[in-house]
Design an enzyme around this catalytic site. Structure first.
Site, short mmCIF file in Angstrom:
data_model
loop_
_atom_site.label_atom_id
_atom_site.label_comp_id
_atom_site.label_asym_id
_atom_site.label_seq_id
_atom_site.Cartn_x
_atom_site.Cartn_y
_atom_site.Cartn_z
N HIS A 143 59.31 72.65 57.60
CA HIS A 143 60.32 72.85 56.65
C HIS A 143 59.80 72.87 55.14
CE1 HIS A 143 63.96 72.52 54.05
NE2 HIS A 143 64.78 72.90 54.94
N GLU A 195 61.02 71.96 52.36
CA GLU A 195 61.00 70.48 51.57
C GLU A 195 60.01 69.86 51.99
OE1 GLU A 195 64.82 69.02 51.29
OE2 GLU A 195 63.97 67.21 51.07
N CYS A 210 70.90 63.68 50.27
CA CYS A 210 71.61 63.69 49.23
C CYS A 210 73.20 63.71 49.75
CB CYS A 210 71.27 65.07 48.86
SG CYS A 210 72.28 66.64 49.56
C1 2E6 Z 1 67.14 72.41 48.72
C2 2E6 Z 1 66.78 71.32 49.17
C3 2E6 Z 1 67.97 70.88 50.21
O1 2E6 Z 1 67.23 74.12 54.91
P1 2E6 Z 1 67.90 73.28 53.97
O2 2E6 Z 1 69.24 72.81 54.18
O3 2E6 Z 1 67.05 72.29 53.24
O4 2E6 Z 1 68.02 74.34 52.49
P2 2E6 Z 1 69.38 75.33 52.22
O5 2E6 Z 1 68.87 76.23 51.15
O6 2E6 Z 1 70.10 75.77 53.31
O7 2E6 Z 1 70.30 74.30 51.56
C4 2E6 Z 1 70.31 73.76 49.98
C5 2E6 Z 1 69.08 72.85 49.66
C6 2E6 Z 1 67.95 73.32 48.98
N1 2E6 Z 1 68.84 71.69 50.58
FE1 F3S Z 2 69.80 69.57 46.43
FE2 F3S Z 2 71.15 68.18 48.35
FE3 F3S Z 2 71.74 70.75 47.50
S1 F3S Z 2 68.94 68.06 48.02
S2 F3S Z 2 70.00 71.54 46.81
S3 F3S Z 2 72.00 68.81 46.40
S4 F3S Z 2 71.71 69.95 49.67
#
Ligand code: 2E6
Ligand code: F3S
Length: 346
Positions: A140, A142, A210
Site C-alpha cells: 500500500h 502509505e 485516523c
Molecule cells: C491518504 C491516506 C489515507 O487506500 P486508502 O484508504 O489509504 O486511501 P483512500 O484514498 O481511499 O482514502 C483516503 C486516504 C488518503 N487515506
Molecule cells: Fe487523512 Fe485519514 Fe483521510 S489519514 S486522507 S484523514 S482517511
C-alpha cells in the site's frame, strides 16, 4: 364478522423497505485537501498538471481530474523535467522528494497531515534507535512511504497471524505504529499479540488510525446488526473503503458489497432485503452516494434514516507551496484562503 387481511410477503416488504445511511461517510479532511489541491493547481498553472500515483484511491475522482487535464503517473521519472508534480494524499518516502529535486521538478505535497504525523513518529523513534513495528498492508502506498522514512528500523506486521514471525533486535526498545486506514479491531488484536510477545512494547504517542477511519467504522458497526445488505461506495484499492465492508460483515450485516457506481449494484442482492445500509469510503464524492440512493429509491427503498455516529468539522489548509503561488497570483491573502469551488467532485 371481522375480516382480517394478511399482507402478502411482497406487500409486507414494500411497507418496511428502508435505507440506513451512515454519517459520517465520504470525504475526510485529507481527501478534500488533496482533491482541491489538484483542482486549484489546474486552475492556477493550467493543464497538464502531473500527479504521482492516484491522488486518492477513487476511480471517479481520478477519471474526473484526468478529464480536466491531470496526468497520473506511477513514478517521478515519468514527469518531464521542470514540470509540476503533486504527491498523493498517501504520502511519499524521502527518496521520492530527492528524485524530484534531481529532475528539477516543482513539487506540491498533498500528503494528508495525519499521514505526515506518522512519518514524523517513525523518524523520531528511529532516531532513538527503536525497532518500529508498522502494522499495515504490504505494497500500500502509505506503507511504502512511511517505511521509507526509516527502512532500517521498520518491520511490517500485516495482521495478527503475522505476529509469530516478527523478530526485533532489543525487546526492551520496541514501538508499534500503523497505517491510518486499518480496521480498528483487527489492529488492536495485532497489538495484543505483539504485546504478549514483547511486553515492553510502546504505543504510538497518539492514534495512527485516523479520526475519519474510526468514525466511518463506528457508524457501520451501529448499522450492521439491523442491516440485510450493506452497500459501501468506494474503489477496490481504497483500504478504508474495503475495511468498511469487512466491518459490516463482522458486526452482523447479512451481506455486503463494495461498488464504485450505482449501476454495479446487482438486483439479485436486493431479493428478500428489507434494510439496506449505505455508506462510503473517505475518498468518495457524495454525488456517487446520491446515485446509489436514487437507484434504491426507484426499487422501493425511498425511506432513508441517517445513523449518526460522530460529527466532523476538521479542515486542513492547502499545501504551503500552492498557497504561496495562489497568493502571488491574486496578490492578497484572502484569495489564498478560498478553498472550495462547488464542483462535481464535492
Ligand atoms: C491518504 C491516506 C489515507 O487506500 P486508502 O484508504 O489509504 O486511501 P483512500 O484514498 O481511499 O482514502 C483516503 C486516504 C488518503 N487515506
Ligand atoms: Fe487523512 Fe485519514 Fe483521510 S489519514 S486522507 S484523514 S482517511
Amino acid at each position: 364478522m371481522v375480516v382480517m387481511t394478511v399482507p402478502t410477503d411482497a406487500q409486507a416488504q414494500t411497507r418496511t423497505k428502508r435505507v440506513l445511511l451512515a454519517a459520517p461517510r465520504g470525504y475526510c479532511a485529507g481527501v478534500d485537501r488533496a482533491v482541491v489541491t489538484v483542482e486549484k493547481a489546474l486552475d492556477l498553472y493550467g493543464p497538464p498538471v502531473y500527479v504521482r500515483k492516484q491522488i486518492v484511491h477513487n476511480k471517479h475522482v481520478v477519471t474526473t481530474l484526468e478529464k480536466r487535464g491531470a496526468i497520473f503517473v506511477d513514478e517521478t521519472d515519468e514527469v518531464p523535467e521542470g514540470a509540476t508534480v503533486i504527491f498523493s494524499a498517501h504520502g511519499v518516502a524521502p527518496v521520492v522528494h530527492d528524485e524530484a529535486k534531481q529532475l528539477s521538478l516543482k513539487t506540491i505535497d498533498a500528503t494528508c497531515p495525519l499521514v505526515t504525523k506518522v512519518h514524523r513518529e517513525a523518524v523520531r523513534f528511529a532516531d532513538d534507535d527503536f525497532d518500529i513495528l508498522l502494522i499495515g498492508h504490504e505494497g500500500h502506498e502509505e506503507v511504502v512511504g512511511t517505511s521509507g522514512e526509516a527502512p532500517e528500523h521498520i518491520t511490517l506486521v500485516q495482521s495478527p497471524a503475522h505476529v509469530d514471525e516478527v523478530e526485533v533486535r532489543d525487546p526492551e526498545k520496541v514501538v508499534w505504529l500503523s497505517q491510518t486506514t486499518l480496521s480498528v479491531d483487527e489492529t488492536m488484536e495485532t497489538v495484543r499479540r505483539l504485546r504478549e510477545k514483547f511486553p515492553k512494547l510502546q504505543d504510538p504517542p497518539s492514534d495512527d488510525i485516523c479520526y475519519a477511519t474510526q468514525n466511518r467504522q463506528l457508524a457501520v458497526k451501529q448499522m450492521a446488526p439491523e442491516t440485510d445488505l450493506m452497500i459501501v461506495v468506494g474503489s477496490t484499492n481504497s483500504s478504508n473503503s474495503v475495511r468498511l465492508v469487512e466491518v459490516a460483515l463482522e458486526h452482523g450485516a447479512q451481506d455486503g458489497h463494495l461498488v464504485d457506481y450505482a449501476d454495479e449494484i446487482d438486483e439479485a442482492w436486493l431479493e428478500g432485503v428489507t434494510t439496506v445500509g449505505v455508506t462510503s469510503g473517505a475518498s468518495v464524492p457524495e454525488v456517487l452516494v446520491r446515485d446509489v440512493l436514487d437507484f434504491l429509491a426507484q426499487r422501493g427503498y425511498g425511506d432513508v434514516s441517517p445513523v449518526v455516529a460522530a460529527e466532523e468539522s476538521l479542515l486542513f489548509a492547502l499545501p504551503n507551496e500552492l498557497r504561496r503561488d495562489l497568493k502571488a497570483r491574486d496578490g492578497n491573502e484572502a484569495a489564498a484562503k478560498v478553498r472550495h469551488d462547488a464542483g462535481s467532485l464535492h
